[in-house]
Design a protein around this motif. Sequence first.
Motif, PDB file in Angstrom:
ATOM      1  N   LYS A  66      -2.505 -66.290 -39.457  1.00 51.23           N
ATOM      2  CA  LYS A  66      -1.923 -65.676 -40.646  1.00 51.23           C
ATOM      3  C   LYS A  66      -1.560 -64.221 -40.372  1.00 51.23           C
ATOM      4  N   ALA A  67      -0.890 -63.590 -41.306  1.00 46.88           N
ATOM      5  CA  ALA A  67      -0.353 -62.245 -41.124  1.00 46.88           C
ATOM      6  C   ALA A  67      -1.422 -61.185 -40.925  1.00 46.88           C
ATOM      7  N   SER A  68      -1.088 -60.229 -40.080  1.00 48.03           N
ATOM      8  CA  SER A  68      -1.935 -59.071 -39.835  1.00 48.03           C
ATOM      9  C   SER A  68      -1.481 -57.941 -40.753  1.00 48.03           C
ATOM     10  N   PHE A  69      -2.439 -57.203 -41.329  1.00 52.13           N
ATOM     11  CA  PHE A  69      -2.091 -56.129 -42.252  1.00 52.13           C
ATOM     12  C   PHE A  69      -2.657 -54.769 -41.854  1.00 52.13           C
ATOM     13  N   GLU A  70      -3.618 -54.706 -40.951  1.00 51.12           N
ATOM     14  CA  GLU A  70      -4.261 -53.442 -40.587  1.00 51.12           C
ATOM     15  C   GLU A  70      -3.787 -52.961 -39.220  1.00 51.12           C
ATOM     16  N   ASP A  71      -3.759 -51.635 -39.046  1.00 51.41           N
ATOM     17  CA  ASP A  71      -3.276 -51.025 -37.810  1.00 51.41           C
ATOM     18  C   ASP A  71      -4.256 -51.199 -36.656  1.00 51.41           C
ATOM     19  N   VAL A  72      -3.715 -51.140 -35.439  1.00 53.47           N
ATOM     20  CA  VAL A  72      -4.486 -51.135 -34.200  1.00 53.47           C
ATOM     21  C   VAL A  72      -4.344 -49.738 -33.601  1.00 53.47           C
ATOM     22  N   ILE A  73      -5.424 -49.216 -33.039  1.00 52.51           N
ATOM     23  CA  ILE A  73      -5.467 -47.854 -32.518  1.00 52.51           C
ATOM     24  C   ILE A  73      -5.754 -47.878 -31.021  1.00 52.51           C
ATOM     25  N   LEU A  74      -5.091 -46.985 -30.279  1.00 48.00           N
ATOM     26  CA  LEU A  74      -5.355 -46.768 -28.860  1.00 48.00           C
ATOM     27  C   LEU A  74      -5.976 -45.388 -28.708  1.00 48.00           C
ATOM     28  N   GLU A  75      -7.081 -45.302 -27.954  1.00 49.20           N
ATOM     29  CA  GLU A  75      -7.799 -44.036 -27.775  1.00 49.20           C
ATOM     30  C   GLU A  75      -8.134 -43.822 -26.305  1.00 49.20           C
ATOM     31  N   TYR A  76      -8.356 -42.567 -25.945  1.00 49.90           N
ATOM     32  CA  TYR A  76      -8.914 -42.247 -24.631  1.00 49.90           C
ATOM     33  C   TYR A  76     -10.225 -41.522 -24.845  1.00 49.90           C
ATOM     34  N   ASN A  77     -11.074 -41.532 -23.810  1.00 51.23           N
ATOM     35  CA  ASN A  77     -12.404 -40.917 -23.909  1.00 51.23           C
ATOM     36  C   ASN A  77     -12.647 -40.021 -22.707  1.00 51.23           C
ATOM     37  N   VAL A  78     -12.959 -38.756 -23.004  1.00 51.20           N
ATOM     38  CA  VAL A  78     -13.451 -37.824 -21.993  1.00 51.20           C
ATOM     39  C   VAL A  78     -14.618 -37.083 -22.626  1.00 51.20           C
ATOM     40  N   ALA A  79     -15.639 -36.813 -21.838  1.00 57.26           N
ATOM     41  CA  ALA A  79     -16.835 -36.097 -22.321  1.00 57.26           C
ATOM     42  C   ALA A  79     -17.428 -36.773 -23.557  1.00 57.26           C
ATOM     43  N   ASP A  80     -17.484 -38.109 -23.554  1.00 55.02           N
ATOM     44  CA  ASP A  80     -18.070 -38.898 -24.649  1.00 55.02           C
ATOM     45  C   ASP A  80     -17.407 -38.668 -26.004  1.00 55.02           C
ATOM     46  N   GLN A  81     -16.122 -38.334 -25.998  1.00 59.91           N
ATOM     47  CA  GLN A  81     -15.378 -38.127 -27.239  1.00 59.91           C
ATOM     48  C   GLN A  81     -14.135 -39.004 -27.227  1.00 59.91           C
TER      49      GLN A  81
ATOM     50  N   TRP B 293      -6.323 -36.372 -18.782  1.00 61.06           N
ATOM     51  CA  TRP B 293      -6.147 -36.492 -17.332  1.00 61.06           C
ATOM     52  C   TRP B 293      -7.453 -36.130 -16.628  1.00 61.06           C
ATOM     53  N   THR B 294      -8.275 -37.111 -16.337  1.00 63.94           N
ATOM     54  CA  THR B 294      -9.512 -36.889 -15.586  1.00 63.94           C
ATOM     55  C   THR B 294      -9.664 -37.994 -14.545  1.00 63.94           C
ATOM     56  N   ASN B 295     -10.699 -37.893 -13.738  1.00 61.58           N
ATOM     57  CA  ASN B 295     -10.935 -38.943 -12.741  1.00 61.58           C
ATOM     58  C   ASN B 295     -11.834 -40.054 -13.276  1.00 61.58           C
ATOM     59  N   SER B 296     -12.149 -40.011 -14.574  1.00 63.33           N
ATOM     60  CA  SER B 296     -12.991 -41.064 -15.165  1.00 63.33           C
ATOM     61  C   SER B 296     -12.679 -41.280 -16.648  1.00 63.33           C
ATOM     62  N   THR B 297     -11.410 -41.279 -17.003  1.00 61.59           N
ATOM     63  CA  THR B 297     -10.998 -41.474 -18.394  1.00 61.59           C
ATOM     64  C   THR B 297     -11.129 -42.945 -18.773  1.00 61.59           C
ATOM     65  N   ARG B 298     -11.672 -43.182 -19.950  1.00 62.69           N
ATOM     66  CA  ARG B 298     -11.759 -44.543 -20.483  1.00 62.69           C
ATOM     67  C   ARG B 298     -10.708 -44.703 -21.576  1.00 62.69           C
ATOM     68  N   PHE B 299     -10.263 -45.950 -21.785  1.00 60.43           N
ATOM     69  CA  PHE B 299      -9.295 -46.262 -22.825  1.00 60.43           C
ATOM     70  C   PHE B 299      -9.858 -47.375 -23.694  1.00 60.43           C
ATOM     71  N   ARG B 300      -9.479 -47.349 -24.967  1.00 59.80           N
ATOM     72  CA  ARG B 300     -10.022 -48.343 -25.901  1.00 59.80           C
ATOM     73  C   ARG B 300      -8.962 -48.713 -26.941  1.00 59.80           C
ATOM     74  N   PHE B 301      -8.885 -50.005 -27.212  1.00 56.07           N
ATOM     75  CA  PHE B 301      -8.133 -50.526 -28.347  1.00 56.07           C
ATOM     76  C   PHE B 301      -9.151 -50.855 -29.423  1.00 56.07           C
ATOM     77  N   ARG B 302      -8.827 -50.556 -30.684  1.00 55.29           N
ATOM     78  CA  ARG B 302      -9.721 -50.966 -31.766  1.00 55.29           C
ATOM     79  C   ARG B 302      -8.931 -51.139 -33.058  1.00 55.29           C
TER      80      ARG B 302
END
Length: 113
Positions: free
Chosen positions: A48-63, A92-101
């Motif tokens: 069925k139809a989706s109504f809520e947004d999806v977000i892309l984030e990056y993480n450095v220094a636990d933020q 831009w780091t040597n250990s950046t994490r990415f997340r979809f939520r």
Amino acid sequence: ALENRNALVFTGVYFRKAATSGLNVEHGGRVEFYLKMGPIASDNAVCKASFEDVILEYNVADQWVEFGNYPAWKFRSDSFQFVSEDIPVEGWTNSTRFRFRQPSFDPLRDHWA
């Protein structure tokens, strides 16, 4: 046409997020992917139809920092749509994490891949 055999699919009532391990992007880059949210469908449809947004984030220094927001109305389709986001300089780091939520969703209506 793209098929969803290798897609990460989100449905159901539990948390809607997926994160990478740390990646070396100290010289910049972009995150590229295909996104598809459930199209408008009848009550008998599997997806069925989706109504809520999806977000892309990056993480450095636990933020976690948002750098992409994908409204359901724009990605509601029968096919996948290509998305390309430049990684912000702050990420831009040597250990950046990415997340979809998807922070809020209707488990009976919001299906995406």
